[in-house]
Design an enzyme around this catalytic site. Sequence first.
Site, PDB file in Angstrom:
ATOM      1  N   HIS A  91     -15.759  -3.785   3.331  1.00 31.72           N
ATOM      2  CA  HIS A  91     -15.719  -2.665   4.281  1.00 31.72           C
ATOM      3  C   HIS A  91     -15.087  -1.437   3.635  1.00 31.72           C
ATOM      4  O   HIS A  91     -15.618  -0.321   3.751  1.00 31.72           O
ATOM      5  CB  HIS A  91     -14.923  -3.054   5.527  1.00 31.72           C
ATOM      6  CG  HIS A  91     -14.665  -1.905   6.452  1.00 31.72           C
ATOM      7  ND1 HIS A  91     -15.551  -1.511   7.420  1.00 31.72           N
ATOM      8  CD2 HIS A  91     -13.613  -1.041   6.536  1.00 31.72           C
ATOM      9  CE1 HIS A  91     -15.072  -0.461   8.062  1.00 31.72           C
ATOM     10  NE2 HIS A  91     -13.891  -0.155   7.539  1.00 31.72           N
ATOM     11  N   GLU A  92     -13.964  -1.621   2.956  1.00 27.91           N
ATOM     12  CA  GLU A  92     -13.307  -0.477   2.320  1.00 27.91           C
ATOM     13  C   GLU A  92     -14.166   0.105   1.204  1.00 27.91           C
ATOM     14  O   GLU A  92     -14.188   1.323   1.001  1.00 27.91           O
ATOM     15  CB  GLU A  92     -11.929  -0.891   1.785  1.00 27.91           C
ATOM     16  CG  GLU A  92     -10.947  -1.358   2.856  1.00 27.91           C
ATOM     17  CD  GLU A  92     -10.805  -0.388   4.018  1.00 27.91           C
ATOM     18  OE1 GLU A  92     -10.978   0.832   3.805  1.00 27.91           O
ATOM     19  OE2 GLU A  92     -10.518  -0.841   5.135  1.00 27.91           O
ATOM     20  N   HIS A  95     -16.643   2.639   2.351  1.00 25.25           N
ATOM     21  CA  HIS A  95     -16.194   4.038   2.382  1.00 25.25           C
ATOM     22  C   HIS A  95     -16.381   4.695   1.013  1.00 25.25           C
ATOM     23  O   HIS A  95     -16.711   5.881   0.934  1.00 25.25           O
ATOM     24  CB  HIS A  95     -14.723   4.105   2.797  1.00 25.25           C
ATOM     25  CG  HIS A  95     -14.471   3.729   4.219  1.00 25.25           C
ATOM     26  ND1 HIS A  95     -15.135   4.318   5.269  1.00 25.25           N
ATOM     27  CD2 HIS A  95     -13.609   2.830   4.776  1.00 25.25           C
ATOM     28  CE1 HIS A  95     -14.713   3.802   6.415  1.00 25.25           C
ATOM     29  NE2 HIS A  95     -13.792   2.882   6.135  1.00 25.25           N
ATOM     30  N   HIS A  99     -18.562   7.976   0.172  1.00 26.33           N
ATOM     31  CA  HIS A  99     -18.050   9.106  -0.602  1.00 26.33           C
ATOM     32  C   HIS A  99     -19.002   9.455  -1.747  1.00 26.33           C
ATOM     33  O   HIS A  99     -19.321  10.631  -1.980  1.00 26.33           O
ATOM     34  CB  HIS A  99     -16.665   8.766  -1.159  1.00 26.33           C
ATOM     35  CG  HIS A  99     -15.952   9.925  -1.769  1.00 26.33           C
ATOM     36  ND1 HIS A  99     -14.863   9.778  -2.599  1.00 26.33           N
ATOM     37  CD2 HIS A  99     -16.166  11.267  -1.700  1.00 26.33           C
ATOM     38  CE1 HIS A  99     -14.438  10.960  -2.986  1.00 26.33           C
ATOM     39  NE2 HIS A  99     -15.220  11.881  -2.467  1.00 26.33           N
TER      40      HIS A  99
END
Length: 225
Positions: A91-92, A95, A99
Amino acid sequence: MITFGAMGIGFIVQSRLKSVLAANAQHAMPNGMSGKEVAEKMLHDNGIYDVQVVSVTGFLTDHYNPAKKTVNLSAEVFEGRSITSASIAAHECGHAVQHAKSYTWLNMRSAMVPVTQIASNMTMFVIMAGLILTGLKWAMGPNIFLAGIILFGITTLFSVVTLPVEFDASRRALAWLNDSNLLQGENHARAVTGLKWAAMTYVVSALASIAMLLYYIMLFNRSRD
């Protein structure tokens, strides 16, 4: 009543999230990969080599830092080899992928961070000052109260903008976990459940913030009658 209601719902969701994550933590990754290894593989599979995966202290402190280009994983996730560790790490990294691909909602949220931090630090002080001065019938009271409401509105908008960012990161993570064959069948379903409840914490936070904003607006309108 709004505050207590939001706190109650938030407590229920947080409790359910912890329960689901604890249950998933009992199921080991089929290939034995750690959260760090899962994160690095997802980054590399997406052509990202300039983001570092690091360990940070605390529980559920996992986050992506776009300024430093680091995927920060709590020690339990960083070293863990469970479905919970894998899903949070992915999940992280979702991100980080956002980006790298200049995802619109992430860019918007990142641009809002500086003003939101200022608004967050000032909101309650300005609102309380406005309420007190309005109660004392000071002429500037309503104007100060309105300024506080605007500041609170900024933080509310930030919580709303956060929703698509978090849901999209989970979508990317789950798709990659499936496509890379790291999690299949019941194990993938467990990851879906865990990330779903994690996303619910953001939904509850946004709804509570909207409810409080509407309450403050109602109080402001009453003060003008």
